[in-house]
Design an enzyme around this catalytic site. Structure first.
Site, PDB file in Angstrom:
ATOM      1  N   ASP A 199       0.833  -1.203   0.000  1.00 34.18           N
ATOM      2  CA  ASP A 199       0.000   0.000   0.000  1.00 34.18           C
ATOM      3  C   ASP A 199       0.875   1.264   0.000  1.00 34.18           C
ATOM      4  O   ASP A 199       1.875   1.326   0.719  1.00 34.18           O
ATOM      5  CB  ASP A 199      -0.875  -0.027   1.264  1.00 34.18           C
ATOM      6  CG  ASP A 199      -1.950   1.042   1.255  1.00 34.18           C
ATOM      7  OD1 ASP A 199      -2.783   1.020   0.338  1.00 34.18           O
ATOM      8  OD2 ASP A 199      -1.959   1.893   2.159  1.00 34.18           O
ATOM      9  N   GLU A 264       1.971  -0.411  -4.851  1.00 32.51           N
ATOM     10  CA  GLU A 264       1.007   0.597  -5.290  1.00 32.51           C
ATOM     11  C   GLU A 264       1.796   1.893  -5.328  1.00 32.51           C
ATOM     12  O   GLU A 264       2.156   2.434  -4.295  1.00 32.51           O
ATOM     13  CB  GLU A 264      -0.152   0.734  -4.305  1.00 32.51           C
ATOM     14  CG  GLU A 264      -1.176   1.741  -4.806  1.00 32.51           C
ATOM     15  CD  GLU A 264      -1.908   2.500  -3.720  1.00 32.51           C
ATOM     16  OE1 GLU A 264      -2.978   3.028  -4.009  1.00 32.51           O
ATOM     17  OE2 GLU A 264      -1.411   2.587  -2.579  1.00 32.51           O
TER      18      GLU A 264
HETATM   19  C1  NOJ Z   1      -4.284   3.156  -0.910  1.00 34.42           C
HETATM   20  C2  NOJ Z   1      -5.428   2.205  -0.827  1.00 34.42           C
HETATM   21  O1  NOJ Z   1      -5.660   1.649  -2.093  1.00 34.42           O
HETATM   22  C3  NOJ Z   1      -6.619   2.995  -0.304  1.00 34.42           C
HETATM   23  O2  NOJ Z   1      -7.803   2.260  -0.369  1.00 34.42           O
HETATM   24  C4  NOJ Z   1      -6.309   3.430   1.102  1.00 34.42           C
HETATM   25  O3  NOJ Z   1      -7.358   4.257   1.583  1.00 34.42           O
HETATM   26  C5  NOJ Z   1      -5.008   4.217   1.158  1.00 34.42           C
HETATM   27  N1  NOJ Z   1      -3.960   3.595   0.407  1.00 34.42           N
HETATM   28  C6  NOJ Z   1      -4.534   4.391   2.581  1.00 34.42           C
HETATM   29  O4  NOJ Z   1      -4.073   3.154   3.076  1.00 34.42           O
END
Ligand code: NOJ
Length: 528
Positions: A199, A264
């Site tokens: 993440d 990500e």
């Molecule tokens: C990215 C995630 O995809 C999202 O859903 C989340 O709210 C944020 N990171 C914070 O962790």
């Protein structure tokens, strides 16, 4: 060395919304296990399961209170082990989320850290004294609205949070945090997971001096968190060069398990994307722009080509995920949106890397309708003009029974939106020309023609901005995202279409020049 994810296609599951086995209105691990035959039939090689860890759920699991425990609303560790065993029995790999940028404020580490400046866990988080005027230490803002700092009255210091105040950012400059996460990665690898989706991978390290970000755009609506966030050039809070060092270390931690690390990442510019996958750091990164854009065909293809050229290592290509409006809706809705979504996905299958589908994408779903009173996402509920993410997260429409088959009788946590029978898995499975069966065939042909993702890529000259031709060994991927037909010269040789994103998917020989229909992609192979 060939790795298992080369040539694989993944499928993202949002645990709350996929399938509810115990009828409490929230999806669970056992529900996912029961639906594995569907995923097997669809032909996915791996599932990425969103966070199911113990959590107060303010950001639906992206606020982790215990990185080693399953949230009871999703099941327990035995359910997880059963899910892994069944998935592996079917040849499906299991990738889990890891959320290293921040924990929940309910995590033991943060509760300890709040005990005072001398607590051994204090330095697990980022604390600073107020600015001279008593306000936050710098001008950083949270993705979810407001400043990225909240004052801890007891100690008189602010803590940093790029998301909710209840999601305090961990201090990755502290070696103890590195050690903690090495152990967490090993914990899940020892339970058989095949990889991690990392993440906000680009956010972990912060500028040591915590300098102000330059403001690059004026803000018309200060109550819209996205507009405020995008008004800054994120030079100091995101995408620091030193972040890559963390992933080089993780790469070594997961290597004995043959597990994949998928970041990500949303770097500051396209030319910074490759940094995360070079030098044995992350194995692939999601490239998120096509998952956020409206229907801008030339621009989408420019970006895909630029990113593809910037790294010969893997990108995880997506046009949909749990954070954005569904591609079918963004690309115009209805049949036009479906046609465009499949055309882009078809071309992505020839880009290599590790592409992913988002649950329901294979059905050609549009965003679900949710009344304002039922919105759950903090971006919507904590801001006057925040555009929340609930509409992409509505429950999976399996069939025409109660709540579209998501739960036996419970009301889902987000009300099931109205869906036509034709949108459900049950009805689409019966129809060879449904979006579901077209996606299924796409996954099958990718397996049948490995040149499509493994042979050296060659971008061929294209007659228009919204047209691209990519040669790969014995295969050729063509896309025409324009609203009009285009003729292209095929390279020498005799060619067969083995897949096309529009109707009439039959295999057929084609000759040059070849006329491409509007908003359609084609996969060709040299006839043997
Ligand atoms: C990215 C995630 O995809 C999202 O859903 C989340 O709210 C944020 N990171 C914070 O962790």
């Amino acid at each position: 060395m060939s790795r298992w994810w080369q040539g694989a296609v993944g499928y993202e599951i949002y645990p709350r919304s996929f399938a509810d086995s115990n009828d409490d209105g929230v999806g669970d691990l056992e529900g996912i296990r029961q639906r594995l035959p569907y995923l097997d039939w669809l032909g996915v090689d791996a599932v990425w399961i969103g966070p199911f860890y113990d959590s107060p759920g303010l950001d639906h699991g992206y606020d982790v209170a215990d990185y080693r425990a399953v949230n009871p609303i999703h099941g327990d560790l035995v359910d997880f082990e059963n899910l892994i065993a069944d998935a592996h029995g079917r040849g499906i790999r299991v990738i889990v989320d890891i959320v290293p940028n921040h924990s929940s404020s309910q995590h033991f580490w943060f509760r300890e850290a709040q005990q005072g400046r001398s607590n051994p866990y204090r330095d697990y988080y980022i604390w600073r004294d107020p600015a001279a005027d008593g306000g936050p230490p710098n001008n950083w803002v949270s993705h979810f609205g407001g400043p990225a700092w909240t004052l801890d009255e007891a100690s008189g210091q602010y803590w940093c949070h790029l998301f909710l105040p209840e999601q305090p950012d961990l201090n990755w400059a502290n070696p103890a945090v590195l050690d903690e996460f090495d152990a967490i990665l090993r914990f899940w690898c020892d339970r058989g997971v095949d990889g991690f989706r990392v993440d906000v991978a680009h956010a972990l390290m912060k500028d040591p001096q915590l300098r102000d970000n330059p403001q690059q755009l004026p803000v018309a609506d200060p109550t819209n968190p996205k507009e405020v966030f995008d008004s800054f050039e994120h030079l100091y809070d995101l995408d620091q060069d030193s972040t890559v060092e963390i992933f080089k270390r993780w790469n070594k931690v997961v290597a004995p398990y043959d597990a994949v690390l998928i970041g990500e990442s949303h770097p500051r510019s396209i030319d910074r994307v490759a940094r995360y996958v070079r030098d044995e750091a992350l194995h692939t990164v999601f490239y998120l722009d096509p998952g956020r854009m409206g229907w801008a065909p030339g621009e989408i293809l420019d970006k895909l080509e630029a990113v593809h050229r910037s790294t010969d290592k893997g990108i995880s290509w997506i046009i949909d995920n749990h954070d954005e409006s569904r591609s079918v809706t963004r690309f115009g809705g209805g049949e036009a949106g479906r046609r465009r979504s499949l055309a882009v996905m078809t071309f992505m299958m020839a880009l290599g890397g590790f592409p992913f589908l988002w649950e329901g994408q294979e059905l050609g779903l549009v965003d679900g309708l949710i009344a304002d009173a039922h919105l759950e996402d903090p971006i919507a509920t904590r801001n006057e003009h925040g555009i929340g993410r609930d509409r992409t997260r509505t429950v999976m429409p399996w069939d025409t029974s109660h709540a579209n088959g998501f739960a036996p009788s419970a009301e889902p946590w987000l009300p099931a939106p109205p869906r036509h029978p034709e949108e459900t898995v049950e009805v689409q499975r019966q129809d060879e020309e449904s979006w579901l069966n077209r996606h299924r065939r796409l996954l099958a042909v990718r397996k049948a023609h490995p040149d499509l993702w493994s042979a050296p890529p060659e971008w061929l000259p294209s007659p228009a901005a919204a047209v691209r031709m990519l040669g790969r060994g014995s295969t050729l991927a063509l896309t025409n995202l324009d609203a009009v037909a285009h003729r292209v010269e095929l390279p020498a040789g005799s060619w067969h279409i083995f897949y096309q994103s529009g109707p009439a998917a039959a295999t057929r020989p084609v000759t040059s020049p070849f006329e491409m229909e509007p908003e359609t992609s084609y996969l060709l192979v040299t006839a043997i």
